[in-house]
Structures are given as C-alpha cells and as structure tokens.
Motif scaffolding. Sequence first.
Motif, short mmCIF file in Angstrom:
data_model
loop_
_atom_site.label_atom_id
_atom_site.label_comp_id
_atom_site.label_asym_id
_atom_site.label_seq_id
_atom_site.Cartn_x
_atom_site.Cartn_y
_atom_site.Cartn_z
N ALA A 34 0.84 -1.20 0.00
CA ALA A 34 0.00 0.00 0.00
C ALA A 34 0.87 1.25 0.00
O ALA A 34 0.61 2.21 -0.74
N ARG A 35 1.90 1.25 0.83
CA ARG A 35 2.80 2.41 0.91
C ARG A 35 3.51 2.64 -0.42
O ARG A 35 3.63 3.77 -0.89
N ALA A 82 -4.41 3.11 -11.52
CA ALA A 82 -3.91 1.76 -11.24
C ALA A 82 -3.22 1.72 -9.88
O ALA A 82 -3.46 0.80 -9.07
N HIS A 83 -2.36 2.69 -9.61
CA HIS A 83 -1.64 2.70 -8.32
C HIS A 83 -2.60 2.97 -7.16
O HIS A 83 -2.48 2.34 -6.09
N ILE A 88 -5.47 1.06 -2.23
CA ILE A 88 -6.63 0.86 -1.34
C ILE A 88 -6.95 -0.62 -1.16
O ILE A 88 -7.38 -1.04 -0.08
N GLN A 89 -6.75 -1.43 -2.19
CA GLN A 89 -7.01 -2.85 -2.06
C GLN A 89 -6.06 -3.49 -1.05
O GLN A 89 -6.47 -4.33 -0.24
N LEU A 157 -15.03 2.02 -1.11
CA LEU A 157 -14.24 2.27 -2.31
C LEU A 157 -13.78 0.97 -2.96
O LEU A 157 -13.92 0.76 -4.17
N VAL A 158 -13.22 0.08 -2.13
CA VAL A 158 -12.68 -1.18 -2.64
C VAL A 158 -13.80 -2.04 -3.22
O VAL A 158 -13.69 -2.59 -4.33
N ASN A 159 -14.91 -2.16 -2.49
CA ASN A 159 -15.99 -3.03 -2.95
C ASN A 159 -16.71 -2.46 -4.18
O ASN A 159 -17.10 -3.22 -5.08
#
Length: 233
Positions: A34-35, A82-83, A88-89, A157-159
């Motif tokens: 994530a970072r 994309a990033h 977030i995923q 957001l992810v879902n």
Amino acid sequence: VEETRKLFLALHGRSQLDLVLPCLLSVVDRQEYARFHYHETLDLLERFVSTRLKDTSLLEVVFGGDDKTADEFQIFITKIGAHFTACIQNLHAVADILGHALYYALAINLSPNPLAPRVISASSVLRKIQDNSELAQVHVLFQRLYAGGNFAHLAALVNHSKHRSVVQPSLNEDQTGLAPQRHTLKLPRFVYEGAAYAEVSIKDFLEPEYDRCSVLVIDIGNSLNAVLRARTP
C-alpha cells in the motif's frame, strides 16, 4: 512478529506455526505494498505537474488540441488510477489477513467450533472473540481497526471498484490561487449500499488512514503477544 513466533512455537508447535506465520508476514507485506503504490502515485503527480503543468493550465493540456500532450495526460491518469486502486485494495486487505492471523494465533481453529476456512474474516473473528474476557483488549483494538477512522469509506471504495465500477481519481487544478497546492488528486463523491461518501483529497484521505491502521496493527500485535505470554507455562 518474532516474539509472536517464539511464543506460539512454544505453545503449539511447528505445524500450527506454519498457519500463523504467513498471515503475520502478509499483514506487513500488504502495508508495504500500500505504501509503495501510494508513493508511486505522489511521484507520478509531481513529475507530471513539473513537466507538463508548470507553465500552462490543465485545461490547455487536456483540450488544447495537442494530441501527444493529451495522450500523455491519459497515460498519466491511467497510471494514477492503477496505483491508487492497488493501494486501497492492499490497505483494505490488512484487516481480513490480520483476522486470519488472530484466528490461528489464538488457536481458534483448534476449538470445538472452528470457522470454515472460507468464512474467516475480520468480522467473523471479531464475533468469535467478542465475549472472551481474556481477549477483551485484542477485541477492542481490532474493532477499532475494522470500524474506526475512514475504514468504512475505504471498504466502500474497494468493494465498489471491485464489484461495480472503478471509482476513478481525478486531477483538480485550483484557479483561485488560494489553495495550498495548485494541483491535487481527488476522489469523487459516490454511493455504495445506500451510503453516500463525499469527495475527498486522496492525500487527506489515505495518509491518516494508513497511519491509523499501522499504529493499530502494532498495538494488536503487542496485545496478542501479552495473551500468548499469559498462556505460556
């Protein structure tokens, strides 16, 4: 993690440790992923602003009639999307992987009523430990990770992006000269499962949530180790 490994090996042996350790390491890996994606997003923004927007406006870049420049902007915004989506995923995955880590580290899989592997998640593990006084502090901290801060917004957001449509970041340009930064990355307002989520700056949204989760992961790990120490003969 090293203290957890030693304590757990003494309590349950190698075969059970082989279930726990990959989960613990994956919590760290997901945070690092994530970072990485977040800082790639910031670097892309800085490079594009300094090379393409230093002496012109965003409107001119997008609609000025120069196809090459417009194509470069589209490539830039695709990389940003994309990033950001990967970021977030990975951050969202921390809670469920940590749920697996706690499930095995607390030996719930060895209890008379274990969970089916396919239903092990942050929420199911929270329900499993909620009435156990020995695990009260672990439960409080894990609940704070799962339900606090901007985690509901992050999960939505992810879902939404996974199951419906990608919530696309956009580049915003301030025309007033009053904003701290002329160019910022924004997330649009969206609705998921009947709840509305407001437009936010990506930086203002992600940095506090990443920091919040990072601190809580460490606190949960220390609390878990306290339980394991108390269980060790």
